[in-house]
Scaffold this active site. Structure first.
Site, PDB file in Angstrom:
ATOM      1  N   CYS A   7       0.799  -1.214   0.000  1.00  0.00           N
ATOM      2  CA  CYS A   7       0.000   0.000   0.000  1.00  0.00           C
ATOM      3  C   CYS A   7       0.833   1.265   0.000  1.00  0.00           C
ATOM      4  O   CYS A   7       2.044   1.242   0.164  1.00  0.00           O
ATOM      5  CB  CYS A   7      -0.891   0.044   1.254  1.00  0.00           C
ATOM      6  N   GLY A  35      -0.292   0.662  -5.209  1.00  0.00           N
ATOM      7  CA  GLY A  35      -1.519  -0.114  -5.055  1.00  0.00           C
ATOM      8  C   GLY A  35      -2.585   0.347  -6.020  1.00  0.00           C
ATOM      9  O   GLY A  35      -2.862   1.544  -6.103  1.00  0.00           O
ATOM     10  N   ASN A 110       0.575   0.639   5.807  1.00  0.00           N
ATOM     11  CA  ASN A 110       1.397   0.010   4.777  1.00  0.00           C
ATOM     12  C   ASN A 110       2.289  -1.014   5.453  1.00  0.00           C
ATOM     13  O   ASN A 110       3.045  -0.685   6.367  1.00  0.00           O
ATOM     14  CB  ASN A 110       2.250   1.070   4.068  1.00  0.00           C
ATOM     15  N   GLY A 111       2.203  -2.278   4.996  1.00  0.00           N
ATOM     16  CA  GLY A 111       3.018  -3.337   5.573  1.00  0.00           C
ATOM     17  C   GLY A 111       2.183  -4.530   5.967  1.00  0.00           C
ATOM     18  O   GLY A 111       0.979  -4.590   5.701  1.00  0.00           O
ATOM     19  N   TYR A 254      12.455  -2.140  -6.756  1.00  0.00           N
ATOM     20  CA  TYR A 254      11.220  -2.238  -7.537  1.00  0.00           C
ATOM     21  C   TYR A 254      10.082  -1.347  -7.063  1.00  0.00           C
ATOM     22  O   TYR A 254       9.459  -0.654  -7.857  1.00  0.00           O
ATOM     23  CB  TYR A 254      10.750  -3.702  -7.547  1.00  0.00           C
ATOM     24  N   ASP A 357      15.831  -6.725 -16.111  1.00  0.00           N
ATOM     25  CA  ASP A 357      14.570  -6.677 -15.370  1.00  0.00           C
ATOM     26  C   ASP A 357      14.894  -6.712 -13.884  1.00  0.00           C
ATOM     27  O   ASP A 357      16.021  -6.999 -13.483  1.00  0.00           O
ATOM     28  CB  ASP A 357      13.660  -7.844 -15.761  1.00  0.00           C
ATOM     29  N   ASP A 358      13.863  -6.417 -13.061  1.00  0.00           N
ATOM     30  CA  ASP A 358      14.103  -6.321 -11.621  1.00  0.00           C
ATOM     31  C   ASP A 358      14.038  -7.654 -10.902  1.00  0.00           C
ATOM     32  O   ASP A 358      14.606  -7.810  -9.816  1.00  0.00           O
ATOM     33  CB  ASP A 358      13.093  -5.352 -10.984  1.00  0.00           C
ATOM     34  N   CYS A 443      16.457  -5.069   4.932  1.00  0.00           N
ATOM     35  CA  CYS A 443      15.950  -6.445   5.007  1.00  0.00           C
ATOM     36  C   CYS A 443      16.086  -7.089   3.637  1.00  0.00           C
ATOM     37  O   CYS A 443      15.602  -6.559   2.642  1.00  0.00           O
ATOM     38  CB  CYS A 443      14.494  -6.464   5.452  1.00  0.00           C
ATOM     39  N   CYS A 446      13.855 -12.036   1.634  1.00  0.00           N
ATOM     40  CA  CYS A 446      13.311 -12.718   0.461  1.00  0.00           C
ATOM     41  C   CYS A 446      14.420 -13.328  -0.391  1.00  0.00           C
ATOM     42  O   CYS A 446      14.169 -14.244  -1.187  1.00  0.00           O
ATOM     43  CB  CYS A 446      12.455 -11.767  -0.367  1.00  0.00           C
TER      44      CYS A 446
END
Length: 477
Positions: A7, A35, A110-111, A254, A357-358, A443, A446
Site C-alpha cells: 500500500c 496499489g 502500509n506493511g 522495484y 529486469d528487476d 531487510c 526474500c
C-alpha cells in the site's frame, strides 16, 4: 506473476488550505504505483469524519462529483491498496475508521504484521467483531483498546507498538491530531514535509510530497511516533533503536518510484548502481542494452554506462493498462504481455540484446517477454536481473507467501535460463545489495532467508479469508 507491494499512505494537516481532500487526492495519485486495487480518503472537519472508499484507481474512485462531497477540514488521511492479506473487496479498503469511548480514529497502514493471527484471535476472544480480513483492522483494534485506559492517543499508540510485530508504517487521524508511526525496524518507508503555507504532509514516498508542492523535511525514524496538531510537530522516540533497522531493499529495486528519495538515497541512483554492478559481475558481448518497463529501465541505463554498450528503448509499455484491464475469456485468450508491452523492431532485429529486469518470480512473464523479442528478430538475448534470486517468502508487505511458485527455489540459474529461453542469465550478487543503499540497515529476507522477526504461524496471505469461510460453512472450508 509479478511482485506487488501492499500500500501507500498519506496524511495532511492544514490550518490554511481548507481543501485537504484535494491535496490527499493528488498525493495518492502520485502513490498509485504502490496499489491499484482500491483507495480511500477520510476528511476531518471539526471532529466529524467524512469518507469515501472504493475499488479501483484513484481517478476512478474519486470522480469530480465524489470530491465535491468532501467538506473543508484541517486533517485528512488517504490510502491506496494492493492487498497482500485479505481479499479484494470494499470492506478491506482503507483508511479504516473506529468509533470508541474516547472519540474517533482513522487508520491507514502500509506493511504486514507477522503476529496478526494471534493478535486477532486474542481480540476476538475478548469480544471484538471484525468487518474486514486485513490486518489493518487488527492494528486499529489494538490501538483502540489501549486508548480506553491511556491518557492520550500518542500513549495508546506507544503501548500498542509493544504488541505489534512486523511491518507497519501508519498514518492515524484522531479528532484533533495527525500521527505518523513507523515500526522499530523501519521495514516500510515514511516521510513528511511542509508546504509554503505551513501545511504538513506525511507520505509513503517523497514523490507524493513533491506532487502537492511540499518540501521534504525528513524520513520518519524507525520506531518514531510523530504527532502534528495545532501546537506544531512533536516527536516521541522512545521506541527508536529498540530493533535493528531493516528497510525493505525491494523499495530500491522495484517498489518505489524512481524520483523518490528514501533514507537520503535516490531510488534512481540505487537502480543505476544495480545496473553498474551487473555489468561488472556478468559482462557479455552485445549490441544493445534494454530494460523492461518500468523498473528495469534505470538499471539498464546503469549497465549501459558501465559496459559501454549502447542503451536503447526496445520495449514500449502501454500506459493505459491498469486495474480495469479485463482478461479475455478462455475462447478468446490473448497473451497479456503482448497487450502491455510492444517491441521496437528497428532496435531489436538482428542484434545481441542484454535485457534488464528487476526480478524473476515464476518465470512465465520473463519467458513471454523473451518470446516477444525473439519474434521481433533478436539474435541473442542475455538477461540480467537487478536483484538476487527470489528464494524465500516475504512476511512484511509483499504478496509472495510461499516458495511454491518461486522458480529460483526449484531450478539452477542455468536451468532458469533454459526455461525462459535466454542465452545467458545473471543475477545481482547478494553481497552487493549494500551498494544500493549505502548501509547494512536493510531487510533481504526474500533473498537470504534471514528474517529479522519470528516467522508467522500461518504464512498464507489469505489466512483470515479461510477462517471466515470456515465460519460461514460451519467449519467446512
Amino acid at each position: 506473476m509479478s511482485i506487488h507491494e501492499e500500500c501507500g499512505v498519506l496524511g495532511v494537516y492544514s490550518r490554511t488550505t481548507g481543501d485537504v481532500a484535494s491535496l490527499v487526492y493528488y498525493g495518492l495519485y502520485a502513490l498509485q504505483h504502490r496499489g491499484q486495487e482500491g483507495c480511500g480518503i477520510v476528511v476531518n472537519e471539526d471532529g466529524v469524519f467524512t469518507s469515501h472508499k472504493g475499488l479501483g484507481l484513484v481517478s476512478e474512485v474519486f470522480t469530480q462529483e465524489e470530491m465535491q462531497k468532501f467538506p473543508n477540514g484541517e486533517i485528512a488521511v488517504g490510502h491506496v491498496r494492493y492487498g497482500t492479506t485479505g481479499g479484494n473487496n470494499l470492506s478491506n479498503c482503507q483508511p479504516i475508521q473506529v468509533n470508541h469511548l474516547k472519540g474517533k480514529l482513522a487508520v491507514a497502514h502500509n506493511g504486514n504484521l507477522s503476529n496478526a493471527l494471534p493478535l486477532r484471535q486474542e481480540l476476538e476472544l475478548s469480544g471484538a467483531i471484525f468487518h474486514s480480513t486485513s490486518d489493518t483492522e487488527t492494528i486499529a483494534y489494538v490501538i483502540t483498546r489501549e486508548r480506553i485506559s491511556a491518557p492520550s492517543i500518542e500513549e495508546a499508540v506507544s503501548n500498542a507498538m509493544k504488541k505489534l510485530d512486523g511491518a507497519y508504517s501508519l498514518v492515524l487521524m484522531s479528532a484533533t491530531k495527525l500521527i505518523a508511526v513507523r515500526d522499530p525496524h523501519g521495514f516500510r518507508p515514511l516521510c513528511y514535509g511542509q508546504m509554503a503555507d505551513g501545511t504538513y504532509v506525511v507520505a509513503s514516498e517523497s514523490c507524493a510530497l513533491h506532487a502537492v508542492g511540499a518540501e521534504i523535511i525528513r524520513d520518519v525514524l524507525p520506531g518514531e511516533i510523530l504527532t502534528i496538531d495545532r501546537s506544531g510537530v512533536h516527536s516521541d522516540k522512545r521506541h527508536c533503536g529498540t530493533a535493528p533497522k531493516k528497510l525493505c531493499i525491494f523499495e530500491y529495486i522495484y517498489f518505489a518510484r524512481p524520483d523518490s528519495v528514501i533514507e537520503d538515497v535516490s531510488v534512481h541512483d540505487a537502480r543505476m548502481n544495480a545496473g553498474r554492478i551487473l555489468a561488472k559481475a556478468h559482462p557479455v558481448d552485445a549490441d544493445i542494452v534494454i530494460g523492461v518497463p518500468d523498473s528495469g529501465l534505470d538499471a539498464a541505463l546503469g549497465y549501459a554506462r558501465e559496459s559501454g554498450i549502447p542503451y536503447g528503448i526496445g520495449l514500449i509499455k502501454n500506459k493505459y493498462i491498469g486495474r480495469t484491464f479485463i482478461s479475455p475469456g478462455q475462447d478468446h485468450r490473448v497473451d497479456q504481455v503482448k497487450i502491455k508491452l510492444s517491441p521496437v523492431e528497428s532496435e531489436i532485429r538482428g542484434k545481441r540484446i542484454i535485457l534488464i529486469d528487476d526480478s524473476i518470480v515464476r518465470g512465465t512473464t520473463s519467458a513471454r517477454i523473451v518470446t516477444l523479442l525473439k519474434n521481433a528478430g533478436a539474435k541473442q538475448i542475455h538477461m540480467r536481473i537487478s536483484a538476487p534470486p527470489f528464494r524465500h517468502p516475504c512476511y512484511y508487505g509483499t504478496d509472495i507467501d510461499s516458495q511454491d511458485h518461486l522458480i529460483a527455489c526449484h531450478y539452477s540459474v542455468e536451468e532458469i535460463a533454459g526455461s525462459i529461453g535466454v542465452d545467458s542469465l545473471g543475477y545481482l550478487p547478494l553481497e552487493n545489495l549494500r551498494d544500493l543503499c549505502g548501509s547494512d540497515g536493510y531487510c533481504s529476507a526474500c533473498f537470504s532467508g534471514r528474517y529479522p522477526t519470528n516467522i508467522p504461524e500461518d504464512t498464507r496471505k489469505d489466512q483470515f479469508e479461510e477462517r471466515l469461510s470456515r465460519r460461514k460453512t460451519g467449519g467446512k472450508a
